[in-house]
Structure formats: C-alpha cells, structure tokens
Design an enzyme around this catalytic site. Structure first.
Site, PDB file in Angstrom:
ATOM      1  N   ASP A  48       0.820  -1.202   0.000  1.00 36.47           N
ATOM      2  CA  ASP A  48       0.000   0.000   0.000  1.00 36.47           C
ATOM      3  C   ASP A  48       0.862   1.263   0.000  1.00 36.47           C
ATOM      4  OD1 ASP A  48      -2.820   0.958   0.451  1.00 36.47           O
ATOM      5  OD2 ASP A  48      -1.836   1.938   2.139  1.00 36.47           O
TER       6      ASP A  48
ATOM      7  N   HIS B  23     -10.597  -1.339  -5.281  1.00 39.26           N
ATOM      8  CA  HIS B  23     -11.529  -0.843  -4.262  1.00 39.26           C
ATOM      9  C   HIS B  23     -11.490   0.673  -4.123  1.00 39.26           C
ATOM     10  CE1 HIS B  23      -7.629  -1.061  -2.456  1.00 39.26           C
ATOM     11  NE2 HIS B  23      -8.059  -0.319  -1.468  1.00 39.26           N
ATOM     12  N   ASP B  24     -10.562   1.315  -4.853  1.00 38.20           N
ATOM     13  CA  ASP B  24     -10.458   2.787  -4.803  1.00 38.20           C
ATOM     14  C   ASP B  24     -11.003   3.446  -6.063  1.00 38.20           C
ATOM     15  OD1 ASP B  24      -7.126   2.614  -3.358  1.00 38.20           O
ATOM     16  OD2 ASP B  24      -9.089   2.693  -2.374  1.00 38.20           O
TER      17      ASP B  24
HETATM   18  O1  TEU Z   1      -4.682   4.052  -1.715  1.00 35.91           O
HETATM   19  C1  TEU Z   1      -3.737   5.109  -1.919  1.00 35.91           C
HETATM   20  C2  TEU Z   1      -4.281   6.127  -2.763  1.00 35.91           C
HETATM   21  O2  TEU Z   1      -3.544   6.880  -3.333  1.00 35.91           O
HETATM   22  C3  TEU Z   1      -5.761   6.197  -2.898  1.00 35.91           C
HETATM   23  O3  TEU Z   1      -6.228   6.810  -1.689  1.00 35.91           O
HETATM   24  C4  TEU Z   1      -6.116   7.019  -4.076  1.00 35.91           C
HETATM   25  O4  TEU Z   1      -5.210   8.073  -4.193  1.00 35.91           O
HETATM   26  C5  TEU Z   1      -7.439   7.635  -3.878  1.00 35.91           C
HETATM   27  O5  TEU Z   1      -8.237   6.737  -3.206  1.00 35.91           O
HETATM   28  C6  TEU Z   1      -7.992   7.944  -5.247  1.00 35.91           C
HETATM   29  O6  TEU Z   1      -8.809   9.063  -5.126  1.00 35.91           O
HETATM   30  C7  TEU Z   1      -4.275   3.116  -0.737  1.00 35.91           C
HETATM   31  C8  TEU Z   1      -5.437   2.158  -0.532  1.00 35.91           C
HETATM   32  O7  TEU Z   1      -5.697   1.464  -1.750  1.00 35.91           O
HETATM   33  C9  TEU Z   1      -6.622   2.983  -0.093  1.00 35.91           C
HETATM   34  O8  TEU Z   1      -7.799   2.172   0.007  1.00 35.91           O
HETATM   35  C10 TEU Z   1      -6.303   3.596   1.251  1.00 35.91           C
HETATM   36  O9  TEU Z   1      -7.361   4.463   1.618  1.00 35.91           O
HETATM   37  C11 TEU Z   1      -5.000   4.411   1.196  1.00 35.91           C
HETATM   38  O10 TEU Z   1      -3.948   3.769   0.487  1.00 35.91           O
HETATM   39  C12 TEU Z   1      -4.471   4.629   2.611  1.00 35.91           C
HETATM   40  O11 TEU Z   1      -4.054   3.381   3.133  1.00 35.91           O
END
Ligand code: TEU
Length: 563
Positions: A207, A338-339
């Site tokens: 991550d 999931h993002d």
């Molecule tokens: O995501 C990192 C990240 O950059 C995302 O937050 C992305 O930038 C954003 O969601 C898009 O708008 C990782 C994980 O995949 C995410 O679920 C976590 O929230 C984040 O890191 C913090 O651990």
C-alpha cells in the site's frame, strides 16, 4: 525456485473482504465467506488472490488502518480461518497475496500509543513528530509544521495535546505515518513480513509503498495562486531513499527464500522512468507497480471535478507504459480496484443494452496488453457504479471528509457536491458482490454494511454462471488464453491508430505469431482502419457471435491471430 517471471502468464483477483461474502450474517464480508467461494474463483481460473486487509483495525479506512499486523480482525474471522484460506487456495493451485500497509499504522496500534505518550518514549521516533511552526501558537491554524494536504482533506498534521506536538498523517488522522528513517521501524516491518511468509502467504500488495521515503527536511509545498502545488506530494512521493528501502526489504524478506512470490507496489504518482527502476528484476525491488496515470485522465482539477475521458489520451498513457517497460520491468494491468469506480460505468456504457458488450470489450482490451491483469471482485460480472441517494448512504472516509470540507468549510451547495462525488467515488466499488437474485444479492443474511446495487436482480453470478455468453464466461476465456498463448503472456506490444477517438487497436507478436486486438470504445458502428488482410485472420475471442471483417459494431471487441 519457480521461474522468476511466472507472473507473466498469471492473473490476479482482488478480494475486498468486507464486501465479498458474509458467512455469519453480521452484514460484513469475512474470511469464511471467501473460503466458501474458492470453487468459484477456481472456475474463473485466476492464479493469485490479493486479499485487502483483514488485520485488526478500528476500520476508520476500512482496514487500511492497522492496529495489530499479526492478528485477524474479529469482523473478518480468526488466524485459523486465514490458515484454512491459504490451504484452500494452495490445494487449488492458487496463491495468496496479502495487503501490506506499512506507510502508516492505525492510531490505535500499541506502537503509536507508546510513541504519543511521551517525548522520551523509546518509540517516539517510530512516527513523525514536530513542534508547531515557529511563531505560531501550537494548535492554532497555520501552526502545522508543513502546508501539505492530506489525501483525505485537511492538513497532513494533527496536533496532539499530550506532548504539545504534531504528528504526520498523509491519510486520515487515525493513520499516523511510520518513520521509515528509523531502522527499528524497518526491522519490525520485515519481521512481520517474514512471519506471514512463514505462515504460507505468497507475497504482498504494498500500500502506497512509494510514500515511505520522505524529504526529511519536511519542506513546504510550493504555493501558486493560493494552492499548495500538488498538495505537497512531490516532497513525499518516491523520496530519496525509496529504492534503498525496497532493496533492503527484498534482501531481508525474499532473497533467501525458495519459491514463487509476488510483490506489487501501489505507487501513486510514480512515473514510467521510476517504474523501470522499481520493476527491473536485476534491481530486486518489486515485481510490478500499480501506477495511476490512466486513472486520472477523467479527473478535472481533482477527482471531484469529473471530466470526459478521451480515448486518444488513454491510448497514449497505456502505450507509454507498454513502451517504457518493454525491455526491462513489468506492467500491472487494471481498470478496477476498491479505490476506483466501476469501469463499465466509467469508460463503458452501463445501460442494459450495452453493459455486457462494453464490459467485455474493456476486459479484452486490458487483458491482451503485455503485463499481469488484475480482476477486481464483481468486475467479472460487469458490476456497475452505485446510485447512492444521499450522503448518509456513503461509508468512505475520503468521501465523507471531502463532503464535510466542501459543504461546511467552503459552504458549497450540498446537492452540487453530491453530484460531483457520484461518478468517481470509491464506494462505487465497495457495494456487495452480487451472487444471486435473492435477498441482499446473496451477500448476507443480515443487514449489509453498505447498500446493495438495486440492479443485482439482473447482474449476478448465478445468472451468469448458467450462460456461456456472459461477462463471467468472457473473463474465464480471457484467463485461459493468457495461460495458453505465449504471444499474450510474452509477446511485444505495438499501439496502432493513436489518433483514432473510437477504436483502440494494437498488435502483439511473439516467435512468428501475431495478434491484432480491436476495441470499439463507442456505441456507434466504426471501421478499424488497419491492414485489410486482417479481415481473413482467425478470431480467437470476440464479444459478438459473428464477424463483420474490420467493421466494428457498438462496443465490439475482437482478437485476431495469424502466423
Ligand atoms: O490508496 C492510496 C491512494 O492513493 C488512494 O487513496 C487514491 O489516491 C485515492 O483513493 C484515489 O482518489 C491506498 C489504498 O488502496 C486505499 O484504500 C487507502 O485508503 C489508502 O492507500 C491509505 O491506506
């Protein structure tokens, strides 16, 4: 050890456990729910399962805020359940990749509790603590040590009364950043990684791993027109020691082990040039990275100002990554996780008429690139974005923090903010997987933690497993082809029609075999302006039952092969 490029012909499936399958009726997906779907995953044909975090967590960011790296959160089950999942996957010839979240911990992790307790704590230097900016009253606006902005709105610094200092959190206030400059921190992470590998885990998705090395001077981000340039991210993205840390991690965790492991670094902001260095096998850092360039092409100023994707920009971006990693290194290939919102709604057409066609076209174009494809849960069914009615239907801290900042701090119209959130928010991907047309789509016998997409009666696994022309059947065929055809796993890549705003076209070639891939990114009939001789070539997979030569019907996908 297995061939060190075994993952060139592998496909990875991402399980976001909270929304995958609930076995005990508490409305939250869990490990026994995943165990119950192993035959489904085996039937799909995937080689690796990447499991989003299941460790102990207060769930401020749905598990990406970890309070115990060596235990399973009761919401998801027990360590014994995880052992059973590992055994179940291995028995079916599949591997398990866990999510490694070590840029930050939860603020409820004992390490942080000890660190925040006193300036003299042995763990004080495990996190980033700084006094108020000189000349400012601690705890007052502007006193934050830098002007950096969090990914989840607001400052990246939180004032802590106990010791009168600020701690750094690039994400939520409950996700304090670990200080990777401290060798004790690095040692603790490597020890934990080895503990999981000794338990049978086959690798890690790391991550935001390119954020662990910061510019230790902690400089302010440049300010232009009242905005902090890049929210200060240039000062904590791919920092000065990032390659050193990843090479040390590889030495301390993987180098002495026999076996076929997978490491994928999630790297917001990484460039092609940096990715070559991260994924060049000779450098022993990571096998591949998740880059974000193609995920920002439909962002206006921010993800809350959605813009229309231009196909030529998508082709230019993915083509640049294909060319950049052609000789050294390796690409990951993804539309969803999931993002990110569901790609059918984002780049395709979610209408009942074109949902299946656009889903299979998008899948075919992605999977036949050079790289390792990732299938996000529900993508194999053509699941779509969720029509959330109001802010109370959202769960994601990124959305909720933005909504509060926009409507309260900046006084924006709530209806306008809601509309701007809808297309690209992360909860679009986090509604329960739709297993059947029964209550709650077969996800839970209880009340789901987040709404189920009302289209589950038309889009669900049970309905698609019964058809050989379903989106599921198409993904299964794509995965088979990657396992069977060396030109897909190993062939080189040539982009065609770079200026065409409707057709995505490229070729792959390997040892005399040539593959042409065509995707119509529109709902109109278009002509693929490629070598006419291809019209007579053999179709190996397509999303229309019959061929029309190089004439492409709405959302048509076809892959042709010739030797
Ligand atoms: O995501 C990192 C990240 O950059 C995302 O937050 C992305 O930038 C954003 O969601 C898009 O708008 C990782 C994980 O995949 C995410 O679920 C976590 O929230 C984040 O890191 C913090 O651990």
């Amino acid at each position: 050890a297995a061939a060190d490029d075994w993952f060139h012909s592998a496909v990875v499936y991402q399980v976001y456990p909270r929304s995958f399958a609930d076995s005990n009726g508490d409305g939250v997906g869990d490990l026994r729910g995943v165990i119950g779907k192993l035959d489904y995953l085996g039937h799909l044909g995937v080689d690796v399962v990447w499991l989003s975090p299941v460790y102990r967590s207060p769930h401020d960011d749905n598990g990406y805020d970890i309070s115990d790296y060596r235990d399973i959160d009761p919401a998801f089950g027990t360590l014994e359940d995880l052992d059973e999942l590992i055994a179940g996957l291995h028995a079916r010839g599949m591997k398990l990749v866990m999510d490694l979240v070590v840029n930050h911990t939860s603020d409820e992790h004992p390490w942080f509790a000890e660190s925040r307790a006193s300036k003299d704590s042995p763990k004080r230097d495990w996190y980033w603590w700084r006094p108020a900016r000189p000349g400012f009253e601690p705890g007052t606006p502007g006193a934050e040590p830098t002007n950096w902005e969090s990914f989840f709105s607001g400052s990246t610094w939180k004032y802590d009364e106990t010791t009168g200092e600020y701690y750094l959190h690039l994400f939520s206030t409950k996700q304090p950043d670990l200080n990777w400059e401290n060798p004790e921190v690095r040692e603790a992470v490597y020890s934990m990684m080895n503990w999981w590998l000794d338990r049978g885990v086959d690798g890690f998705r790391m991550d935001v791993i390119n954020l662990i090395s910061k510019d230790t001077a902690l400089p302010d981000g440049a300010v232009a027109e009242g905005r902090v340039f890049g929210n200060g991210r240039p000062h904590f993205t791919c920092g000065p020691r990032i390659h050193e840390f990843l090479q040390e991690m590889h030495r301390e965790v993987f180098a002495a082990r026999e076996g076929a492991f997978l490491t994928v670094g999630e790297m917001p902001g990484v460039t092609v040039e940096e990715a070559v260095a991260f994924t060049d096998p000779a450098r022993a850092e990571v096998d591949m990275v998740f880059q974000f360039e193609h995920m920002h092409l439909d962002h206006g100023g921010t993800k809350w100002q959605p813009a229309k994707l231009r196909l030529t920009e998508l082709k230019a971006s993915l083509g640049r990554w294909q060319a950049g990693l052609a000789e050294r290194g390796w690409n990951s290939l993804y539309w969803n996780n999931h993002d990110q919102p569901r790609v059918v709604s984002r780049f395709g057409d979610e209408s009942p008429e074109y949902r299946g066609l656009s889903a299979t076209m998008l899948a075919g174009v992605l999977h036949l690139h050079r790289g390792t494809p990732y299938v996000y849960q529900g993508e194999e069914l053509g699941m779509t974005n969720m029509p959330f009615a109001g802010i109370d239907d959202y769960r994601d801290i990124e959305v909720l923090n933005h909504y509060r900042e926009a409507t309260v701090a900046f006084g924006e119209d709530p209806a306008v903010v809601l509309a701007s959130i809808a297309p690209l928010n992360r909860d679009n991907a986090r509604t329960p997987v739709q297993w059947d047309a029964g209550p709650n789509a077969g996800f839970t016998s209880g009340t789901p933690w987040i709404g189920v997409n009302p289209n589950y009666t038309e889009i669900n696994a049970a309905e698609q497993l019964a058809r050989d022309d379903s989106v599921f059947a198409f993904y299964r065929r794509l995965i088979q082809l990657r396992h069977e055809l060396p030109v897909i796993a190993h062939g080189d890549f040539t982009m065609l029609l770079p200026d065409d705003e409707s057709v995505y076209a490229f070729t792959r070639s390997h040892e005399g075999t040539e593959l042409l891939v065509l995707g119509n990114f529109t709902g109109r009939e278009v002509q693929a302006d490629v070598d006419p001789a291809w019209a007579d070539a053999e179709r190996i997979i397509a999303n229309y039952p019959d061929a029309r030569g190089l004439q492409l019907r709405p959302w048509e996908f076809t892959a042709l092969v010739r030797s």
